[in-house]
Design an enzyme around this catalytic site. Structure first.
Site, short mmCIF file in Angstrom:
data_model
loop_
_atom_site.label_atom_id
_atom_site.label_comp_id
_atom_site.label_asym_id
_atom_site.label_seq_id
_atom_site.Cartn_x
_atom_site.Cartn_y
_atom_site.Cartn_z
N GLU A 1 34.53 47.28 40.06
CA GLU A 1 33.56 46.72 39.10
C GLU A 1 34.16 46.67 37.64
O GLU A 1 33.90 45.88 36.79
CB GLU A 1 32.44 47.90 38.98
CG GLU A 1 31.40 47.44 37.88
CD GLU A 1 30.63 48.69 37.59
OE1 GLU A 1 30.09 48.65 36.39
OE2 GLU A 1 30.58 49.73 38.36
N ASP B 1 26.49 45.48 39.28
CA ASP B 1 27.81 46.11 39.55
C ASP B 1 28.57 45.61 40.67
O ASP B 1 29.96 45.58 40.40
CB ASP B 1 27.55 47.56 39.65
CG ASP B 1 27.16 48.45 38.47
OD1 ASP B 1 27.00 47.73 37.41
OD2 ASP B 1 26.74 49.60 38.32
N ASP C 1 34.46 43.16 35.44
CA ASP C 1 33.72 43.01 34.20
C ASP C 1 34.63 42.42 33.20
O ASP C 1 34.12 41.28 32.64
CB ASP C 1 33.45 44.50 33.80
CG ASP C 1 32.78 44.30 32.52
OD1 ASP C 1 31.83 43.73 32.15
OD2 ASP C 1 32.99 45.13 31.47
N GLU D 1 30.38 42.20 39.94
CA GLU D 1 31.30 42.33 38.96
C GLU D 1 32.37 42.63 40.18
O GLU D 1 33.70 42.44 39.84
CB GLU D 1 31.26 43.49 38.05
CG GLU D 1 30.40 42.58 36.89
CD GLU D 1 30.10 43.62 35.80
OE1 GLU D 1 29.80 43.12 34.66
OE2 GLU D 1 30.17 45.00 35.89
#
Length: 231
Positions: A52, A124, A56, A127
Site C-alpha cells: 500500500e 488501502d 500510494d 493502492e
C-alpha cells in the site's frame, strides 16, 4: 505459500492487471486480520501494508503525470485535483467498481464487522494492488492500468469544483504555509445594501482583496483572487 485462487487470478486479469508472481498479489489482498487464526508467527501471511505504501506513491505519480499533460492549470489547481483523484474515498469506489470485496482475504471477525465494505480497507488494498503491479510489471504497465481504471474520474470534474476558501486552505497546508487570515477592511452602505471589502493574507506569501454584498461572498472572492495570483 498458499496459491492465489484461480478465480482471483481471472478477476485480476479482467480488471486489467497482469499476474506473474502470485505471491505479491496474494500479499496485496491480505488484511492483517487474516492472521488472527494463525497460531505461530511463521504461519502468518504477509499483509498489504508495505505494498500500500508503495502503491500510494505510484498512483500519485501516474495521476500527476496525466494532470500535467492534460492541462495548463497552475500548481494549486493541479494539487487540488490530484488530492481528489488519489483520495482513499476515490480508491475505495474504484475498488468496488471492479468487485474487489469478493477477493479480499480478511479474518472472520473483520469480515463480519463489515471490513469487506470499509472505505479504509478497500482504498488501502486498491493502492496495494497498484504496488503489486509496479513490482510485477513496472511503472509503464501500471500507469496504463491506472489510466484505464480512473478514466471517468480523470475526464470528469473530481477536484475541480471546490469552494475557493477550502482550496486556499488546502493550498496553504500543502505548501507548508500559515493558514489564511481574513479581515474585513471596509464596510460601506446601509444595512440592507452593505458592501464588504475583505482582505485575505498568508504570511510570507501575499495578500488579495475583494468586495461583495456579503462578508462570506467577499471572503470567497478574495480567496479566489489569492489563488489566481499566488497559487
Amino acid at each position: 505459500m498458499t496459491d492465489l485462487p484461480t478465480e482471483t487470478v481471472a478477476w485480476l486479469g479482467a480488471s486489467g492487471f497482469t499476474v506473474k508472481d502470485e505471491a505479491i498479489w496474494l500479499e496485496a489482498l491480505t488484511h492483517g486480520s487474516f492472521n488472527s487464526g494463525s497460531p505461530s508467527q511463521e504461519n502468518h501471511a504477509k499483509d498489504y501494508q508495505r505494498l500500500e505504501f508503495l502503491g500510494d506513491r505510484v498512483l500519485g505519480l501516474a495521476v500527476a503525470s496525466w494532470l500535467y499533460r492534460a492541462s495548463d492549470s497552475h500548481e494549486g489547481q493541479l494539487s487540488q485535483r490530484l488530492n481528489a483523484l488519489v483520495s482513499g474515498r476515490t480508491c475505495a469506489r474504484i475498488a468496488r467498481s471492479i468487485a474487489m470485496p469478493d477477493h479480499l482475504r480478511l479474518g472472520k471477525q473483520a469480515r463480519e464487522d463489515g471490513g469487506a465494505d470499509s472505505d479504509n480497507i478497500l482504498g488501502d488494498v486498491m493502492e496495494a494492488l497498484i504496488g503489486a503491479s509496479f513490482l510485477d510489471n513496472g511503472f509503464d504497465v501500471t500507469r496504463d492500468v491506472i489510466f484505464a481504471l480512473w478514466a471517468s474520474d480523470l475526464s470528469g470534474d473530481a477536484g475541480k469544483a471546490k469552494h475557493p476558501k477550502s482550496a486556499l486552505q488546502e493550498w496553504a497546508a500543502h505548501n507548508k504555509r500559515a493558514m489564511p487570515q481574513y479581515d474585513v477592511t471596509s464596510r460601506q452602505g446601509p444595512d440592507h445594501a452593505s458592501r464588504f471589502t475583505v482582505q485575505v493574507s498568508v504570511h510570507n506569501v501575499g495578500k488579495a482583496e475583494a468586495t461583495a454584498t456579503s462578508k462570506s461572498e467577499a471572503e470567497k472572492l478574495a480567496a479566489k483572487a489569492f489563488l489566481d495570483e499566488f497559487g
